[in-house]
Design a protein around this motif. Structure first.
Motif, PDB file in Angstrom:
ATOM      1  N   ASN A 108      -4.559  16.219 -22.980  1.00  0.00           N
ATOM      2  CA  ASN A 108      -3.985  17.433 -23.563  1.00  0.00           C
ATOM      3  C   ASN A 108      -2.647  17.782 -22.930  1.00  0.00           C
ATOM      4  O   ASN A 108      -1.723  18.241 -23.619  1.00  0.00           O
ATOM      5  CB  ASN A 108      -4.970  18.593 -23.447  1.00  0.00           C
ATOM      6  N   SER A 111      -0.138  15.454 -24.540  1.00  0.00           N
ATOM      7  CA  SER A 111       0.116  15.890 -25.924  1.00  0.00           C
ATOM      8  C   SER A 111       1.077  17.069 -25.946  1.00  0.00           C
ATOM      9  O   SER A 111       2.005  17.112 -26.751  1.00  0.00           O
ATOM     10  CB  SER A 111      -1.190  16.267 -26.617  1.00  0.00           C
ATOM     11  N   GLU A 112       0.836  18.027 -25.062  1.00  0.00           N
ATOM     12  CA  GLU A 112       1.719  19.199 -24.972  1.00  0.00           C
ATOM     13  C   GLU A 112       3.133  18.772 -24.617  1.00  0.00           C
ATOM     14  O   GLU A 112       4.105  19.200 -25.238  1.00  0.00           O
ATOM     15  CB  GLU A 112       1.167  20.179 -23.927  1.00  0.00           C
ATOM     16  N   ARG A 113       3.261  17.907 -23.616  1.00  0.00           N
ATOM     17  CA  ARG A 113       4.573  17.471 -23.138  1.00  0.00           C
ATOM     18  C   ARG A 113       5.370  16.734 -24.208  1.00  0.00           C
ATOM     19  O   ARG A 113       6.580  16.899 -24.311  1.00  0.00           O
ATOM     20  CB  ARG A 113       4.415  16.599 -21.888  1.00  0.00           C
ATOM     21  N   VAL A 114       4.688  15.922 -25.030  1.00  0.00           N
ATOM     22  CA  VAL A 114       5.407  15.118 -26.021  1.00  0.00           C
ATOM     23  C   VAL A 114       5.468  15.789 -27.393  1.00  0.00           C
ATOM     24  O   VAL A 114       5.940  15.200 -28.359  1.00  0.00           O
ATOM     25  CB  VAL A 114       4.804  13.693 -26.147  1.00  0.00           C
ATOM     26  N   GLY A 115       4.984  17.037 -27.482  1.00  0.00           N
ATOM     27  CA  GLY A 115       5.063  17.777 -28.726  1.00  0.00           C
ATOM     28  C   GLY A 115       4.091  17.322 -29.797  1.00  0.00           C
ATOM     29  O   GLY A 115       4.391  17.386 -30.989  1.00  0.00           O
ATOM     30  N   CYS A 116       2.944  16.869 -29.389  1.00  0.00           N
ATOM     31  CA  CYS A 116       1.918  16.383 -30.316  1.00  0.00           C
ATOM     32  C   CYS A 116       0.809  17.419 -30.400  1.00  0.00           C
ATOM     33  O   CYS A 116       0.396  17.986 -29.387  1.00  0.00           O
ATOM     34  CB  CYS A 116       1.364  15.054 -29.809  1.00  0.00           C
ATOM     35  N   ASN A 117       0.279  17.651 -31.605  1.00  0.00           N
ATOM     36  CA  ASN A 117      -0.748  18.674 -31.757  1.00  0.00           C
ATOM     37  C   ASN A 117      -2.162  18.108 -31.627  1.00  0.00           C
ATOM     38  O   ASN A 117      -3.131  18.837 -31.809  1.00  0.00           O
ATOM     39  CB  ASN A 117      -0.595  19.415 -33.088  1.00  0.00           C
ATOM     40  N   VAL A 118      -2.314  16.836 -31.296  1.00  0.00           N
ATOM     41  CA  VAL A 118      -3.631  16.237 -31.127  1.00  0.00           C
ATOM     42  C   VAL A 118      -4.152  16.579 -29.741  1.00  0.00           C
ATOM     43  O   VAL A 118      -3.484  16.328 -28.731  1.00  0.00           O
ATOM     44  CB  VAL A 118      -3.583  14.698 -31.313  1.00  0.00           C
ATOM     45  N   ARG A 119      -5.326  17.186 -29.707  1.00  0.00           N
ATOM     46  CA  ARG A 119      -5.952  17.583 -28.444  1.00  0.00           C
ATOM     47  C   ARG A 119      -7.395  17.121 -28.424  1.00  0.00           C
ATOM     48  O   ARG A 119      -8.034  16.978 -29.459  1.00  0.00           O
ATOM     49  CB  ARG A 119      -5.948  19.124 -28.264  1.00  0.00           C
TER      50      ARG A 119
END
Length: 120
Positions: A108, A111-119
């Protein structure tokens, strides 16, 4: 036995904890003097993970140079990957880390760091 696709990190940890005191070496002797594997240092458990990773890398090398096809190597790779996960869980356990929790947190975070909404 469990549904193989339903394995969780918690289930693996419980199984590793139960199996460690029963584990025998190639001569049929107890592999550990301590039932929780604490007779091995973190370095020794890390070496076990790295050794299995090296075995997987060797198979992949053989696929890449054409000695084997991926189809030929898949079953052996699956076994090496399973060994890696098993030893990695024991290493994490000996370090006091919940591998499932750590994986969720790190996944997570990335995902946050790379701007992805998959958690997870």
């Amino acid at each position: 036995m469990i549904d193989k696709s339903a394995l969780t990190f918690s289930m693996l940890r419980m199984a590793n904890t139960a199996r460690l005191p029963q584990f025998k070496n190639a001569r049929g002797e107890p592999a550990h003097s301590q039932p929780d594997g604490s007779d091995w240092s973190l370095g020794e458990w890390c070496n076990a993970v790295t050794g299995e990773l090296g075995e997987a890398a060797n198979l992949i090398k053989k696929v890449q140079r054409g000695d084997l096809t991926l189809d030929d190597a898949r079953a052996a790779l699956a076994k090496e990957f399973a060994d890696i996960v098993t030893y990695l869980d024991i290493l994490a356990m000996r370090a006091g880390v919940d591998l499932g929790e750590a994986t969720v947190d790190k996944f997570n975070e990335v995902s946050e760091r790379v701007g992805c909404n998959v958690r997870l």
